[in-house]
Scaffold this motif. Structure first.
Motif, PDB file in Angstrom:
ATOM      1  N   SER A  20      12.851  91.164  42.736  1.00  0.00           N
ATOM      2  CA  SER A  20      11.442  91.485  44.064  1.00  0.00           C
ATOM      3  C   SER A  20      10.597  90.672  42.953  1.00  0.00           C
ATOM      4  CB  SER A  20      10.948  92.912  44.133  1.00  0.00           C
ATOM      5  OG  SER A  20      10.033  92.224  45.352  1.00  0.00           O
ATOM      6  N   GLY A  21      10.766  88.989  43.049  1.00  0.00           N
ATOM      7  CA  GLY A  21       9.568  88.766  41.990  1.00  0.00           C
ATOM      8  C   GLY A  21      10.558  88.506  40.418  1.00  0.00           C
ATOM      9  N   ARG A  22       9.911  88.659  40.148  1.00  0.00           N
ATOM     10  CA  ARG A  22      10.515  89.188  38.091  1.00  0.00           C
ATOM     11  C   ARG A  22      10.947  90.635  37.681  1.00  0.00           C
ATOM     12  NH1 ARG A  22      12.689  84.882  36.869  1.00  0.00           N
ATOM     13  NH2 ARG A  22      12.972  85.924  34.874  1.00  0.00           N
ATOM     14  N   THR A  23      11.012  91.855  38.766  1.00  0.00           N
ATOM     15  CA  THR A  23      11.261  92.580  39.012  1.00  0.00           C
ATOM     16  C   THR A  23      12.863  92.997  39.329  1.00  0.00           C
ATOM     17  OG1 THR A  23       8.855  93.750  39.647  1.00  0.00           O
ATOM     18  CG2 THR A  23      10.614  95.184  39.797  1.00  0.00           C
ATOM     19  N   ALA A  24      13.611  93.356  39.032  1.00  0.00           N
ATOM     20  CA  ALA A  24      14.857  93.460  38.632  1.00  0.00           C
ATOM     21  C   ALA A  24      14.809  94.915  39.395  1.00  0.00           C
ATOM     22  CB  ALA A  24      15.873  94.078  37.837  1.00  0.00           C
ATOM     23  N   VAL A  25      15.265  95.095  41.000  1.00  0.00           N
ATOM     24  CA  VAL A  25      15.124  96.753  41.264  1.00  0.00           C
ATOM     25  C   VAL A  25      16.964  97.309  40.738  1.00  0.00           C
ATOM     26  CG1 VAL A  25      15.435  98.537  42.843  1.00  0.00           C
ATOM     27  CG2 VAL A  25      13.237  96.712  42.975  1.00  0.00           C
ATOM     28  N   VAL A  26      17.331  98.213  39.908  1.00  0.00           N
ATOM     29  CA  VAL A  26      18.686  98.795  39.493  1.00  0.00           C
ATOM     30  C   VAL A  26      19.086 100.670  40.178  1.00  0.00           C
ATOM     31  CG1 VAL A  26      20.438  99.537  38.128  1.00  0.00           C
ATOM     32  CG2 VAL A  26      18.488  97.383  37.366  1.00  0.00           C
ATOM     33  N   ALA A  27      19.447  99.902  41.149  1.00  0.00           N
ATOM     34  CA  ALA A  27      20.237 101.100  42.289  1.00  0.00           C
ATOM     35  C   ALA A  27      21.115 101.892  41.829  1.00  0.00           C
ATOM     36  CB  ALA A  27      19.963 100.581  44.251  1.00  0.00           C
ATOM     37  N   VAL A  28      21.206 102.695  41.714  1.00  0.00           N
ATOM     38  CA  VAL A  28      22.594 103.716  40.729  1.00  0.00           C
ATOM     39  C   VAL A  28      22.678 104.777  41.830  1.00  0.00           C
ATOM     40  CG1 VAL A  28      21.802 104.015  38.551  1.00  0.00           C
ATOM     41  CG2 VAL A  28      20.830 105.819  39.463  1.00  0.00           C
ATOM     42  N   ALA A  29      23.949 104.718  42.590  1.00  0.00           N
ATOM     43  CA  ALA A  29      24.371 106.351  42.991  1.00  0.00           C
ATOM     44  C   ALA A  29      25.447 106.389  42.815  1.00  0.00           C
ATOM     45  CB  ALA A  29      25.085 105.383  44.324  1.00  0.00           C
ATOM     46  N   GLY A  30      25.844 107.737  43.071  1.00  0.00           N
ATOM     47  CA  GLY A  30      27.075 108.808  42.413  1.00  0.00           C
ATOM     48  C   GLY A  30      26.250 109.392  40.955  1.00  0.00           C
ATOM     49  N   GLU A  31      27.295 109.843  40.018  1.00  0.00           N
ATOM     50  CA  GLU A  31      27.683 110.389  38.586  1.00  0.00           C
ATOM     51  C   GLU A  31      27.535 109.249  37.816  1.00  0.00           C
ATOM     52  OE1 GLU A  31      30.607 113.889  39.403  1.00  0.00           O
ATOM     53  OE2 GLU A  31      29.711 114.470  41.098  1.00  0.00           O
ATOM     54  N   LEU A  32      26.734 109.323  36.270  1.00  0.00           N
ATOM     55  CA  LEU A  32      26.165 108.649  35.831  1.00  0.00           C
ATOM     56  C   LEU A  32      27.148 109.819  34.505  1.00  0.00           C
ATOM     57  CD1 LEU A  32      25.169 106.314  34.098  1.00  0.00           C
ATOM     58  CD2 LEU A  32      22.976 107.432  34.940  1.00  0.00           C
TER      59      LEU A  32
END
Length: 125
Positions: A20-32
């Motif tokens: 979104s513009g110069r913003t990175a949206v890092v969507a994580v799911a599950g078990e880290l």
């Protein structure tokens, strides 16, 4: 959208990056955890290499995070600071929020209760 995840019979942990513009949206799911943390490190480093001014990690679908995941987020935060960027967290579930509270790590991040509305949709500029 860039996808990072584990191979095999279905991903136990996945990472998707969108912009979104110069913003990175890092969507994580599950078990880290220790065995599945590398995709998150790659996503944060990759976003910084692509010039992200801000990285927001959307934890809304993150079920679990161990110390390895926490360390990757902390290292990513330091790497981002070195480039003038930031790493923020959004939508921490109770289990993940508890780990951040217990370790004191929550105090070093900007934490949003939900993914900010202006980041709900996005594209690379």
């Amino acid at each position: 959208m860039d996808g990072y995840g584990t191979a095999g019979g279905g991903p136990r942990f996945t990472v998707d990056v969108r912009w979104s513009g110069r913003t990175a949206v890092v969507a994580v799911a599950g078990e880290l955890d220790h065995d599945h943390a590398e995709p998150l490190r790659e996503a944060i480093s990759g976003a910084l290499e692509q010039g992200a001014e801000r990285i927001v990690v959307d934890c809304g679908r993150l079920a679990f995070c161990d110390s390895t995941g926490l360390n990757i987020l902390l290292r990513g935060r330091l790497e981002a600071r070195g480039t003038g960027s930031s790493v923020e967290l959004a939508a921490l579930g109770p289990t993940v929020a508890r780990m951040f509270d217990i370790t004191g790590a929550k105090a070093v991040f900007t934490v949003h209760p939900e993914l900010p509305e202006d980041l709900a949709d996005g594209d690379r500029p």
